[in-house]
Design a protein around this motif. Structure first.
Motif, PDB file in Angstrom:
ATOM      1  N   LEU A 122      -2.445  13.696 -11.472  1.00 17.43           N
ATOM      2  CA  LEU A 122      -1.374  13.049 -12.233  1.00 17.43           C
ATOM      3  C   LEU A 122      -1.117  13.789 -13.544  1.00 17.43           C
ATOM      4  O   LEU A 122      -2.055  14.228 -14.221  1.00 17.43           O
TER       5      LEU A 122
ATOM      6  N   PRO B  78      -4.291   5.418 -13.950  1.00 16.70           N
ATOM      7  CA  PRO B  78      -3.634   4.574 -12.947  1.00 16.70           C
ATOM      8  C   PRO B  78      -4.595   4.167 -11.819  1.00 16.70           C
ATOM      9  O   PRO B  78      -5.399   4.984 -11.367  1.00 16.70           O
ATOM     10  N   LEU B  79      -4.490   2.941 -11.412  1.00 17.87           N
ATOM     11  CA  LEU B  79      -5.321   2.266 -10.405  1.00 17.87           C
ATOM     12  C   LEU B  79      -6.660   1.792 -10.976  1.00 17.87           C
ATOM     13  O   LEU B  79      -7.452   1.186 -10.243  1.00 17.87           O
TER      14      LEU B  79
ATOM     15  N   GLN C 269       4.532   1.550   8.094  1.00 19.22           N
ATOM     16  CA  GLN C 269       4.086   2.922   7.912  1.00 19.22           C
ATOM     17  C   GLN C 269       2.965   3.268   8.886  1.00 19.22           C
ATOM     18  O   GLN C 269       2.268   2.413   9.404  1.00 19.22           O
TER      19      GLN C 269
ATOM     20  N   ARG D  16       0.825  -1.216   0.000  1.00 15.87           N
ATOM     21  CA  ARG D  16       0.000   0.000   0.000  1.00 15.87           C
ATOM     22  C   ARG D  16       0.854   1.259   0.000  1.00 15.87           C
ATOM     23  O   ARG D  16       0.665   2.165  -0.807  1.00 15.87           O
ATOM     24  N   SER D  17       1.810   1.301   0.912  1.00 17.75           N
ATOM     25  CA  SER D  17       2.620   2.520   1.022  1.00 17.75           C
ATOM     26  C   SER D  17       3.408   2.750  -0.261  1.00 17.75           C
ATOM     27  O   SER D  17       3.558   3.882  -0.721  1.00 17.75           O
TER      28      SER D  17
ATOM     29  N   LEU E  78      -8.384   8.780  -3.073  1.00 20.75           N
ATOM     30  CA  LEU E  78      -7.550   8.173  -4.116  1.00 20.75           C
ATOM     31  C   LEU E  78      -7.906   8.751  -5.485  1.00 20.75           C
ATOM     32  O   LEU E  78      -7.039   9.026  -6.309  1.00 20.75           O
TER      33      LEU E  78
ATOM     34  N   MET F 249      -6.304  12.034  -5.918  1.00 20.12           N
ATOM     35  CA  MET F 249      -4.885  11.896  -6.271  1.00 20.12           C
ATOM     36  C   MET F 249      -4.755  11.686  -7.782  1.00 20.12           C
ATOM     37  O   MET F 249      -3.882  12.264  -8.429  1.00 20.12           O
TER      38      MET F 249
ATOM     39  N   MET G  71       2.027   6.857  -6.785  1.00 24.53           N
ATOM     40  CA  MET G  71       1.024   7.808  -7.273  1.00 24.53           C
ATOM     41  C   MET G  71       1.521   9.236  -7.048  1.00 24.53           C
ATOM     42  O   MET G  71       1.392  10.102  -7.915  1.00 24.53           O
TER      43      MET G  71
ATOM     44  N   LEU H 198       2.667   1.715  -3.381  1.00 17.13           N
ATOM     45  CA  LEU H 198       1.820   2.108  -4.510  1.00 17.13           C
ATOM     46  C   LEU H 198       1.330   3.556  -4.353  1.00 17.13           C
ATOM     47  O   LEU H 198       1.326   4.333  -5.313  1.00 17.13           O
ATOM     48  N   LEU H 199       0.938   3.920  -3.144  1.00 21.25           N
ATOM     49  CA  LEU H 199       0.502   5.308  -2.917  1.00 21.25           C
ATOM     50  C   LEU H 199       1.657   6.276  -3.176  1.00 21.25           C
ATOM     51  O   LEU H 199       1.478   7.348  -3.766  1.00 21.25           O
TER      52      LEU H 199
END
Lengths: 546, 546
Positions: free
Chosen positions: B206, B357-358, B2, A195-196, B199, B202, A202, A198-199
């Motif tokens: 991009l 993306p995603l 994290q 998760r960390s 998300l 975000m 981004m 991939l974020l």
């Protein structure tokens, strides 16, 4: 409700295979400029083979797999295959001292280590100390030395069948592990989750940070064993930017040749490398690096003089950024306001920058009070966010580095009303003169803006009247000279008058840590041990003579 | 590991209050151009008041709060306050038919509805049907009509004390709710979580999508009651872009005046609006819209002729994007390759685009077989990702719209090897002639490229020999004429020969759904009922005469 879409690195691999199949990986292989090329589609197919090979050998969920390698296509394949089978990519820093290296591999309990043939001579010396490694895999066809048992990377892939199906992975499962090499104590491990990671990838694509995009050709000069090469490998995979891998050829000449011939748009490196590149460009006016749209620089504060020289003389725009292994590393990025020009623009660009989206930041004084963002109040910079560490891997001794989810960075900073962070010091490097802080970083930057100065590190020297005063340790450019008087004159008007050091030591080089940062601990020790030749400017006498 | 940093909208509000405090919200208030201005810091302070006011009235976690409003500063405040206290922002589409409106408010169980004074006349008619609403809050100082109990927005804030502390919210908790108004059945609710919304924000920053950034001045012409205004409100808060809110003034003249005077850099709207703006710009050569760097357009396929006219005649670059309420809505975005020029560039720009993306995408044929990305094979487009719905809110009847986490979009598309998606039809609008698909969308685009044609909608007409043939329903520009022969000639060389319709109906307008899309269901009904005056071109006779 939305699909319970896990934020894992499978998504990056999937985009490399499909949407971004045409992007390429170029790897510089020899000093003569030989290179190999592969499309992302080809790389993804090799990742499937590598994943299959690891699984067949019983490497699976949660197992740590080490890499001891420069930036290359193979290292990219490892970056993807290892996390995507649920194992943990442990990037070993090739510049660690042998005992540190053994410590981290043992602490991580690495089961396999992948090693570049050029690095076998370093690793084989440490191999007898490694307690958990079952297999070494050598990348390249050079000697495998005393490593045992050993297999070659190419043979591993040649014999492999592609992974049938990647396991489903929880987005909070570990993907990678990287140890920070502080100047004291054992290295501490930072575990990155899928998760960390991939974020964080981004974030690298945001227009206000690096803006990584499909038309980029990225040269990650920063090694893959440093904080995941600043996240650029995964960002490139996600957004379809090509990757130009410099291998072990990190000297200015091959780097500039690579930039020119591969039309690199984006090159990321620490200040030392940019300094070398600047010198090379100054000496080779025909070199054409105009393809570069952005040149992120971090790992240490960037001297503004370096930024200006690169931009004004060679059209290379440096983007100053701050981060740590603990911050994945994207923390703050110094994009100036779009309408800023001249001094205002340089002031913003010389700051560490503004917090990246999803990163929260505060400054806290010695009494634990959160300080305002007024550009004046200073305190320790603390950060938190989805890719910021809130603890070290299997390490209870460093709990004081965290405060209720906030990472205590150890950097002393102020923040202006627009959110630009300015780091004045490492908290342990603070110089307190007459009860007030003197910023060693600012003094160093201004000293390094002097023509004759190559490097400057400022530390505290005991003082009867003021408790501490700054001592400037200066390295001059070869063949250049500068007196204490000249350097003091140079500082007038650039820093507060009372900051100007009376004490100077001209040294042959500033000691560096294993990752190339100024090691002020060593300087302080040299000072204590009387090994520094300190020249004092007599202010009293001078005042009389004026 | 994290920090367990929750992906909630608190982060957006926090950045508006601190880092992006200087960005501004401008709202057009009157047809004469009067506007109000507030900084993000001021807006954040009012959000705190609004949140406090709602909490005092017992509105809290999970409660639905409706808005029935145009784009304004107040609507931004509602976008933030409601989710940040754990309630669910329910944006009611002001263009729904009364019975649909009552259905969605009752289905959502809205406890409060905020309504623009200009919209009171519409809402008060529906008010008697609302079963769960306890309070109406009127924005503005116009009459509150028959709404009861009612309070004014300004009074609510004037009496409020700021929220003491926002509740901690799980990132998967609901943040917003938006109903899609299909052409059949009751509207279906799509629930957005905090995680999905953040998300999605975000993604809007991009470089390869919208590239929303701190120097942007965004004009969201797309209403806030349509799929969260394409995510632009939250993206602006996150990245520090200013927001220029057009209120109810969505005609070309006030919009162009706003673009000029506010130096708008980014304006997003459906094709119909851009068509109006084009006509206005053509008629007013002095208008200066050069501040626009990007003009996203979606909600319906964008006729390439419209894109070219705006870019070539007025320097406005349209960015075609595809999405649905179910996709938050960012799904695919048509950024051409950076090095594409001429036809290659227009071909990419005219596609729906590449998956953001995603977002994962596949095309599946009628037998359920996943199709290759070869630019030829077609099938239903299916998508999944962290902001893609995998079900409707309290609705079990529509399970067939989802397939193991994939959203079945109902669009028929092909994907080329570079990942550009081209939608040829809605699956329910498919025309199958002699066993082969005819793309109504492509026919419509080519017809609309004809000077005299304002709108064109193509539907199937029964045919003895081919089962179905295309029927072109055409709206001509005022004062313009075109014959069937001219239109057929125009299509020669632009589409496959056998696609060219023999049947045309010149109509006064194409029926639209409540959200402004072509309503082909109505056209088909008119055809069945004999209400369309169909002109047939006699191919047999013509062939003889040639």
């Amino acid at each position: 409700m939305q699909h319970d879409f896990p934020l894992t690195l499978h998504h990056v691999l999937d985009r490399m295979r499909t949407l971004n199949a045409d992007a390429e990986v170029v790897t510089l292989r020899t000093a003569e400029g030989t290179r190999t090329r592969a499309t992302f589609a080809e790389v993804a197919a090799r990742v499937d083979l590598l994943a299959g090979a690891l699984q067949v050998r019983g490497i699976g969920e949660g197992d740590r797999v080490g890499t001891f390698a420069w930036n290359s296509q193979e290292h990219i394949e490892l970056y993807l295959a290892i996390p995507c089978i649920g194992s943990v990519l442990h990037t070993l820093n090739i510049r660690l001292f042998p005992e540190q290296l053994a410590y981290v591999a043992n602490h991580a309990r690495d089961r396999v280590i992948f090693v570049d043939d050029s690095l076998v001579p370093i690793l084989e010396k440490v191999a007898p100390l490694l307690e958990t490694v079952e297999l070494f895999v050598v990348i390249g066809d050079g000697p495998t030395g005393a490593l045992e048992p050993v297999v070659r990377y190419d043979d591993l892939l040649a014999e492999a069948t592609p992974v049938q199906a990647y396991p489903q992975i929880d987005e909070r499962a570990a993907a990678a592990l990287c140890y920070t090499s502080g100047t004291t104590g054992n290295p501490k491990g930072v575990l990155y989750s899928h998760r960390s990671t991939l974020l964080h990838s981004m974030a690298a694509g945001l227009a206000d940070t690096f803006g990584v995009n499909r038309s980029d050709r990225i040269l990650p000069i920063v090694p893959q064993f440093h904080a995941n090469a600043w996240g650029l490998i995964y960002a490139a995979g996600l957004f379809g930017a090509s990757l130009i891998q410099p291998g072990r050829f990190l000297q200015a000449e091959p780097l500039v040749a690579l930039i020119e011939s591969e039309k690199v748009t984006f090159a990321a490196a620490v200040p030392t490398i940019w300094m070398d590149i600047l010198n090379h460009l100054d000496a080779h006016p025909d070199a054409d690096v105009s393809s570069i749209r952005l040149a992120p620089c971090g790992g240490a504060a960037v001297p503004p003089a370096l930024m200006k020289a690169l931009e004004e003389r060679h059209g290379v725009e440096i983007l100053h950024a701050w981060g740590m292994t603990e911050t994945s590393p994207l923390g703050v990025v110094a994009r100036p306001p779009a309408d800023a020009v001249g001094d205002a623009r340089w002031s913003a660009k010389s700051s560490q920058g503004r917090p990246v989206p999803l990163v929260e930041l505060r400054i806290v004084d010695e009494e634990g009070v959160v300080q305002p963002w007024d550009g004046v109040a200073a305190g320790e910079m603390q950060v938190r966010g989805p890719w910021i560490a809130s603890g070290y891997y299997l390490n209870d001794e460093s709990a004081d580095r965290f405060d209720q989810g906030w990472l205590r960075t150890g950097d002393v900073a102020s923040v202006d009303p627009q959110g630009y962070v300015r780091i004045s010091d490492r908290s342990k490097d603070i110089i307190k003169s007459g009860g007030e802080w003197v910023s060693s970083v600012e003094l160093e930057n201004e000293l390094m803006a002097h023509d004759a100065v190559r490097e400057a590190a400022v530390i505290a020297i005991p003082d009867e009247r003021y408790t501490e005063r700054p001592l400037a340790c200066v390295v001059l450019h070869e063949g250049r000279a500068a007196t204490v008087n000249e350097l003091r004159d140079h500082l007038v008007g650039r820093v507060a008058k009372w900051w100007i050091p009376e004490s100077f030591a001209f040294v042959a080089e500033v000691p560096k840590t294993s990752v190339g940062k100024f090691d002020k601990k060593v300087l302080r020790q040299q000072l204590t041990d009387g090994e520094l030749s300190v020249q004092r400017y007599d202010t009293a006498a001078q005042q009389v003579s004026l």
